[in-house]
Each structure stands twice: as structure tokens, then as C-alpha cells.
Design an enzyme around this catalytic site. Structure first.
Site, PDB file in Angstrom:
ATOM      1  N   GLU A   1      52.253  90.830  96.854  1.00  0.00           N
ATOM      2  CA  GLU A   1      51.518  91.539  95.816  1.00  0.00           C
ATOM      3  C   GLU A   1      51.283  90.532  94.695  1.00  0.00           C
ATOM      4  O   GLU A   1      52.233  89.864  94.264  1.00  0.00           O
ATOM      5  CB  GLU A   1      52.355  92.723  95.305  1.00  0.00           C
ATOM      6  CG  GLU A   1      51.563  93.499  94.299  1.00  0.00           C
ATOM      7  CD  GLU A   1      52.259  94.722  93.747  1.00  0.00           C
ATOM      8  OE1 GLU A   1      53.392  95.013  94.164  1.00  0.00           O
ATOM      9  OE2 GLU A   1      51.631  95.357  92.891  1.00  0.00           O
TER      10      GLU A   1
ATOM     11  N   ARG B   1      66.618  89.732 103.315  1.00  0.00           N
ATOM     12  CA  ARG B   1      66.061  88.923 102.221  1.00  0.00           C
ATOM     13  C   ARG B   1      66.928  87.709 101.976  1.00  0.00           C
ATOM     14  O   ARG B   1      68.122  87.724 102.242  1.00  0.00           O
ATOM     15  CB  ARG B   1      66.097  89.715 100.905  1.00  0.00           C
ATOM     16  CG  ARG B   1      65.219  90.886 100.802  1.00  0.00           C
ATOM     17  CD  ARG B   1      65.512  91.616  99.498  1.00  0.00           C
ATOM     18  NE  ARG B   1      64.925  90.914  98.359  1.00  0.00           N
ATOM     19  CZ  ARG B   1      63.686  91.119  97.941  1.00  0.00           C
ATOM     20  NH1 ARG B   1      62.898  91.969  98.544  1.00  0.00           N
ATOM     21  NH2 ARG B   1      63.224  90.460  96.899  1.00  0.00           N
TER      22      ARG B   1
ATOM     23  N   LYS C   1      60.380  88.972  91.177  1.00  0.00           N
ATOM     24  CA  LYS C   1      59.269  88.596  90.300  1.00  0.00           C
ATOM     25  C   LYS C   1      59.403  89.259  88.927  1.00  0.00           C
ATOM     26  O   LYS C   1      59.072  88.659  87.911  1.00  0.00           O
ATOM     27  CB  LYS C   1      57.935  88.997  90.948  1.00  0.00           C
ATOM     28  CG  LYS C   1      57.513  88.036  92.043  1.00  0.00           C
ATOM     29  CD  LYS C   1      56.209  88.469  92.689  1.00  0.00           C
ATOM     30  CE  LYS C   1      56.429  89.610  93.643  1.00  0.00           C
ATOM     31  NZ  LYS C   1      55.231  89.956  94.433  1.00  0.00           N
TER      32      LYS C   1
HETATM   33  P1  ATP Z   1      59.866  90.842  94.321  1.00  0.00           P
HETATM   34  O1  ATP Z   1      60.977  91.842  94.362  1.00  0.00           O
HETATM   35  O2  ATP Z   1      60.279  89.497  93.913  1.00  0.00           O
HETATM   36  O3  ATP Z   1      58.673  91.334  93.579  1.00  0.00           O
HETATM   37  P2  ATP Z   1      58.584  91.673  96.651  1.00  0.00           P
HETATM   38  O4  ATP Z   1      59.250  91.899  97.949  1.00  0.00           O
HETATM   39  O5  ATP Z   1      58.207  92.860  95.867  1.00  0.00           O
HETATM   40  O6  ATP Z   1      59.451  90.682  95.834  1.00  0.00           O
HETATM   41  P3  ATP Z   1      56.029  90.892  97.644  1.00  0.00           P
HETATM   42  O7  ATP Z   1      54.978  90.174  96.919  1.00  0.00           O
HETATM   43  O8  ATP Z   1      55.765  92.271  98.030  1.00  0.00           O
HETATM   44  O9  ATP Z   1      57.335  90.757  96.768  1.00  0.00           O
HETATM   45  O10 ATP Z   1      56.539  90.056  98.895  1.00  0.00           O
HETATM   46  C1  ATP Z   1      55.743  89.507  99.888  1.00  0.00           C
HETATM   47  C2  ATP Z   1      56.601  89.302 101.093  1.00  0.00           C
HETATM   48  O11 ATP Z   1      57.695  88.440 100.777  1.00  0.00           O
HETATM   49  C3  ATP Z   1      57.195  90.588 101.586  1.00  0.00           C
HETATM   50  O12 ATP Z   1      57.029  90.663 102.983  1.00  0.00           O
HETATM   51  C4  ATP Z   1      58.625  90.522 101.187  1.00  0.00           C
HETATM   52  O13 ATP Z   1      59.439  91.213 102.081  1.00  0.00           O
HETATM   53  C5  ATP Z   1      58.901  89.012 101.211  1.00  0.00           C
HETATM   54  N1  ATP Z   1      59.994  88.670 100.304  1.00  0.00           N
HETATM   55  C6  ATP Z   1      60.087  88.926  98.999  1.00  0.00           C
HETATM   56  N2  ATP Z   1      61.266  88.529  98.501  1.00  0.00           N
HETATM   57  C7  ATP Z   1      61.942  87.984  99.527  1.00  0.00           C
HETATM   58  C8  ATP Z   1      63.244  87.398  99.686  1.00  0.00           C
HETATM   59  N3  ATP Z   1      64.086  87.279  98.655  1.00  0.00           N
HETATM   60  N4  ATP Z   1      63.592  86.937 100.903  1.00  0.00           N
HETATM   61  C9  ATP Z   1      62.758  87.032 101.938  1.00  0.00           C
HETATM   62  N5  ATP Z   1      61.537  87.568 101.870  1.00  0.00           N
HETATM   63  C10 ATP Z   1      61.132  88.053 100.687  1.00  0.00           C
HETATM   64 MG    MG Z   2      57.787  94.005  94.431  1.00  0.00          MG
END
Ligand code: ATP
Ligand code: MG
Length: 555
Positions: free
Chosen positions: A34, A260, A270
Site C-alpha cells: 500500500e 513476518r 510504516k
Molecule cells: P506495515 O504494517 O509496515 O504498514 P503492511 O503489511 O501494512 O506493513 P503493505 O504495504 O500492505 O504493508 O505490505 C506489502 C507486503 O509486504 C504485504 O504482502 C505484507 O505482508 C508484506 N510485509 C509487510 N511487512 C512485512 C514484514 N515485516 N515481514 C514480511 N513481509 C512484510
Molecule cells: Mg498496513
């Protein structure tokens, strides 16, 4: 890139079997961020996994922005994410995609669900919806609007789209099961009203699909075969499958979840990283202390070091915490093998070679790397040079036997052997100058070693050395689990994570291309700052110390 990643992880095994059995002809994965912030090291794990699977099995990986929350998203984030994925060395298939590319289709899908009696417009206020939803111990209650007729729902939804209602006044919900043990199946919202501009679709829409109504269908529309995501989406899988089963989608992706990446001393969210930026704790998303990909890049991480790290930690269904020492190890071993060597003196002490003519000038040519062919550089050698203050002692002692002191000899790195004769102190009793004589006239190591130097010191010509700014970093958060205790992670910010100092660098370093990481001999790895380094005003960031005990995160 030709090398493959994640050969042995459980998702790769599934892909291998699916290809072997003919379940899929070609693997298609996607990385679906996102655009509401910059990517961090956790995303690197997901990127390496998804793009790695495509590389390994000759498939394709899409880069798709799941852009369903226009208020929080921006073009800046989109650009940064694209740059980070490319920098890591991955290529997405075709053009960058956006979930918003599918807004028209998703709207049609919503109409389909209304027509099949599987969706309804709910007019409960947000607080009432909460109440109706129930919780883990209490089943939900059906919304009083659940039995609206198809005609009424179609009419209401059209009016929602036309902008007749205010934000939050109505929502489109899937009609599933208000008593489900899985909260995600309790008539989840599909569309909500938001009168905001979207970075891709402008003011075309004032209703936006919820992520959960977008993600699975976007995967299906892209014919993603293996939809790989993190464990927190496991409970959402039944909902994604429900949508897919009830809609005329062109393909049915299968979702697989993995753990994760969590790193100690680090926050990987983020939202939290944005807080550090917004509250000016750091200079921006790419501050070298940030665990963002762009911050790590500016810190001197190479794409290979990050990819190797992701390979080292592997992919599993477990949700552990990785020790940051593993990340440091991946970084240090890459730099140790590949970084060119150079000399910089951080605490300069002048050495005057009294046996030398005042105007002596000589150019010493030295290889930039002991093993690799990284070219050579020229180092001016003059009567006055700088060595580090810590390398000279007033008196010889066993403890400092590799140091320079009166009557003892050391070899200058890539240079000659000198013998110290005496030194000068200032009024405060500090040594401000060492006098020495040149003992050898042959450059480099002397196999006979008859002169028996005590050690090898790094040095820079006093007249030709150039002053550089050094930005020395230590850990940004000084708690091992900054966001897993009770307190706000912001209370763990280390106020002394940056100290700025200067060094005298060998002249060739001023011309270094930004982002080149050097091993400053005997000091550590330093990178020419990507944004601020120029030949006229050199700026280097500490990447990491030379040895394991010189941690990236030490205080
Ligand atoms: P954040 O909590 O930092 O906003 P998010 O999961 O909401 O992370 P997205 O932009 O939706 O962020 O993530 C894109 C992809 O990266 C998703 O498939 C998510 O599962 C993966 N991802 C995000 N954080 C991690 C992590 N710490 N380890 C492995 N994969 C991750
Ligand atoms: Mg998120």
C-alpha cells in the site's frame, strides 16, 4: 539477476509441486504494497520471496499498489517504492499495476453481489455497526438493513456512487454470517463513502472499496497463481475465498501465509516509521538510521547484502524475532569481500618526517582492494602526514606494542617504515606533533623484514589530505523490543544516535561516487552520502564497524 533465492522455503516447494503436477503452467506472484509509506526491511523479505519465486521458476512477479486508502497514500510513496524494488535488483512484469486500475471492475463485482442477494447497503451509524458486530465471545446481530430488496440496494448503491450521501452515512456490506466465529465474515464492509481525491483516479470516485474486497479480486484479475502474504491475513483467507467463489473472476489464486520479519532494536511498521519522520526524530524516510530500504541504502547497505540476509533468515510459517546481528553479518561479509579500501584519519596527529626535504612530494600508487581488481589510486606522500592520535604513545608498553612511540618503528600502509624520534606537547600537555625519520626506501612489505616495524598504520598527507564530514550512527532505538513492551516505542528513541565529526581523507576519496562504500582501513566501513557528498564537501556515513563487536546498533 540470475541467482535464485529461497530455493528451500515451503512456498517454493508448493510452487515446484504445482508446476510438476500441471496445476499451474507458469507461476505468477505479486508484491502488493500500500503506498502509505516507504518500504522497510520487512518488505524486503516479502519482495525477495515473491520476486525470488518468479525468478526461480521462470514466472512473473507483478508490482501492484493496493491503493484503497487515498487519504494516506501519495505519489511520493509510489515513486519511492518503485525505486526501492528496482534498486534491490528486481524487475516487475509489465507496467506497474494499481488496484485502482480495477475500480470499475470491482464496482461491477459489487453490483453482482447485490444482484445475487449477497450484498446490501447498510445504514447503521459506525458506532451502531460496532455494537451489532459483537466480539469474540458474543455473536453479532443482523443489521436491520440486511433484508433490503435487491432493487433498493441497487438504487442506494448508485446514489452512494453519485455522491448523494456524506462520508460514513451508508456502506455496502457482504451478506455472510453475523454469528461466524471468524469476525471477518460478519457481514464485512465492501465499500464506504469517502469524499476524497485519489492519486490515480482523481475525483472519479467518492466510494472506495475496502482492502479486503480489493486484494483477492485484484490477484484474480492478474491471474496470480500463488498469493503470498504474511500470517495476519490468514483469518482473512476465508473471506477472500468467499468473494472469489461468488464472483465471475477469471482465475482463482491460492493464498499462502508466512511469518513476518521482526528484528530486535527495530520497528517495522510504516505507521511507526512515519511517526519518526513526522516528529523529526530522523531527517526523513531515508535517514541512514531508518530500517527503510532507502535508509539502509543511504547507510551503505548493498542490494546483495539485503538479499543475502533474506536468504539467511529463510521463510517459514513461524513469527519469530531475528537478531539484528544477522543483518549486520550479511552486510559486513558483503563489504569485507567487495568494498574498496581507503584511508581516513579521524583524530589527526601530525607526524613530521624530519629526514625528508621540505618540498618532498611523491605519489604512491596502491591497489584499491587486496584481492579484487578494483583499480588503483594515487596517494600523495609528503614530509608532513597525519596518523591517528590513538596510534602514538609517549612510551612503549606491551599493551600498546603495535603502536608508534619514540625509538620504535611502524610501517605506513602502502608506504615506508618510519621511526619516531621525539614529540612535541602543547601547554595542556597533549601531544601535538611527532617527529620521525624514514627508515626504508622500498615500498610495501619487506619480506626480509629486517627493520621490524611494530605495526602498520593508516595515514594521510597533511598537505594533501581533505577534510570530510563524518556522520557516525548508532542505534536509533535503544530497547531490544521497542514496540513489544507496554510503553510507547517513542520513549526508546536514543537521543545520541547521530554524532557528526570530521576526518582527513586521502584525496582520491573526495572524487568518490556517492553511494560507494569504502573500508576506511582500521576504522570501519563508510559510504559517500547519497545526497550530500560532493568533491568540494565530502560527506561520509558510518555504515558499520569492522568487527562483530562494533555493532551497527551499539550505543
Ligand atoms: P506495515 O504494517 O509496515 O504498514 P503492511 O503489511 O501494512 O506493513 P503493505 O504495504 O500492505 O504493508 O505490505 C506489502 C507486503 O509486504 C504485504 O504482502 C505484507 O505482508 C508484506 N510485509 C509487510 N511487512 C512485512 C514484514 N515485516 N515481514 C514480511 N513481509 C512484510
Ligand atoms: Mg498496513
Amino acid at each position: 539477476m540470475s541467482e535464485t533465492n529461497n530455493v528451500n522455503n515451503f512456498v517454493a516447494k508448493i510452487v515446484e509441486e504445482d508446476l510438476a503436477s500441471g496445476k499451474v503452467d507458469k507461476v505468477i506472484t505479486r508484491f502488493p504494497p500500500e503506498p502509505n509509506g516507504y518500504l522497510h526491511v520487512g518488505h524486503a523479505k516479502s519482495i525477495c520471496l515473491n520476486f525470488g519465486l518468479a525468478e526461480q521458476f521462470n514466472g512473473e512477479c507483478n508490482l501492484r499498489f493496493d491503493d484503497t486508502n487515498p487519504e494516506k497514500e501519495s505519489q511520493e510513496y509510489i515513486d519511492a517504492i518503485k525505486e526501492d524494488v528496482s534498486w534491490l535488483g528486481f524487475k516487475w512484469a509489465g507496467d506497474v499495476r494499481f488496484s485502482s486500475d480495477y475500480f470499475d471492475t470491482l464496482f461491477e463485482y459489487a453490483l453482482e453481489l447485490i444482484k445475487s442477494g449477497n450484498a446490501y447497503v447498510c445504514s447503521l451509524k459506525p458506532e451502531e455497526s460496532e455494537e451489532y458486530k459483537g466480539d469474540f465471545n458474543r455473536p453479532g446481530k443482523n443489521s436491520p438493513y440486511r433484508d433490503r430488496s435487491v432493487e433498493e440496494n441497487l438504487d442506494m448503491f448508485a446514489r452512494m456512487k453519485a455522491g448523494e450521501f456524506k462520508d460514513g452515512e451508508h456502506a455496502l456490506r457482504a451478506k455472510i454470517d453475523m454469528a461466524s466465529g471468524n469476525m471477518n465474515l460478519r457481514d464485512p464492509i465492501m465499500y464506504r463513502i469517502r469524499h476524497v481525491e485519489h492519486h490515480q483516479t482523481g475525483d472519479k470516485w467518492c466510494i472506495y472499496p475496502i482492502y479486503d474486497f480489493t486484494h483477492g479480486q485484484s490477484d484474480a484479475l492478474e491471474k496470480v497463481t500463488h498469493s503470498v502474504c504474511t500470517l495476519e491475513f490468514e483469518d482473512h483467507r476465508p473471506l477472500y475465498d468467499w468473494y472469489i467463489d461468488n464472483l465471475p473472476v477469471p482465475a482463482k489464486p491460492t493464498q499462502y501465509e508466512f511469518g513476518r520479519l521482526n528484528l530486535n532494536y527495530t520497528v517495522t511498521s510504516k505507521r511507526k516509521l512515519k511517526k519518526l519522520v513526522d516528529e523529526n526524530v530522523v531527517s526523513g524516510w531515508d535517514d541512514p538510521r531508518m530500517p527503510t530500504i532507502s535508509g539502509m541504502r543511504r547507510r551503505g547497505f548493498t542490494p546483495a547484502s539485503i538479499r543475502n540476509f533474506c536468504e539467511m533468515i529463510g521463510v517459514s510459517r513461524g513469527d519469530g524475532v531475528v537478531d539484528i546481528a544477522m543483518l549486520e553479518h550479511a552486510l559486513r561479509s558483503d563489504l569485507n569481500t567487495n568494498a574498496p579500501r581507503a584511508m581516513a584519519v579521524i583524530k589527526p596527529l601530525k607526524v613530521v618526517i624530519t629526514s625528508m626535504a621540505d618540498d618532498h612530494y611523491e605519489e604512491i600508487t596502491a591497489a584499491s582492494h587486496p584481492d579484487l581488481d578494483l583499480g588503483e589510486r594515487k596517494m600523495p606522500f609528503t614530509k608532513e602526514i597525519f596518523i591517528d592520535q590513538d596510534d602514538f604513545k609517549e612510551e612503549y608498553s606491551k599493551k600498546f606494542k603495535k603502536k608508534f612511540c619514540p625509538g620504535k618503528r611502524i610501517r605506513l600502509r602502502n608506504g615506508y617504515v618510519l621511526e619516531a624520534t621525539d614529540f612535541i606537547k602543547n601547554d595542556a600537555g597533549e601531544i601535538i606533533q611527532v617527529n620521525a625519520i624514514q627508515v626504508t626506501t622500498v615500498l610495501g612489505e619487506d619480506p626480509a623484514d629486517e627493520v621490524k616495524p611494530k605495526g602498520v598504520l593508516h595515514w594521510v598527507s597533511a598537505s594533501h589530505g581533505i577534510e570530510a564530514e563524518l556522520r557516525v550512527y548508532s542505534r536509533l532505538l535503544n530497547h531490544e523490543a521497542p514496540d513489544r513492551g507496554g510503553e510507547d516505542f517513542m520513549t526508546h528513541v536514543n537521543p545520541d544516535s547521530l554524532s557528526v565529526t570530521t576526518a582527513i581523507i586521502e584525496p582520491s576519496l573526495a572524487a568518490a561516487a556517492p553511494e560507494t562504500v569504502f573500508q576506511f582501513e582500521r576504522e570501519g566501513y563508510y559510504v559517500a552520502d547519497r545526497r550530500d557528498h560532493t568533491a568540494a564537501k565530502p560527506v561520509f556515513n558510518l555504515t558499520i564497524g569492522l568487527r562483530e563487536d562494533k555493532s551497527l546498533t551499539q550505543q
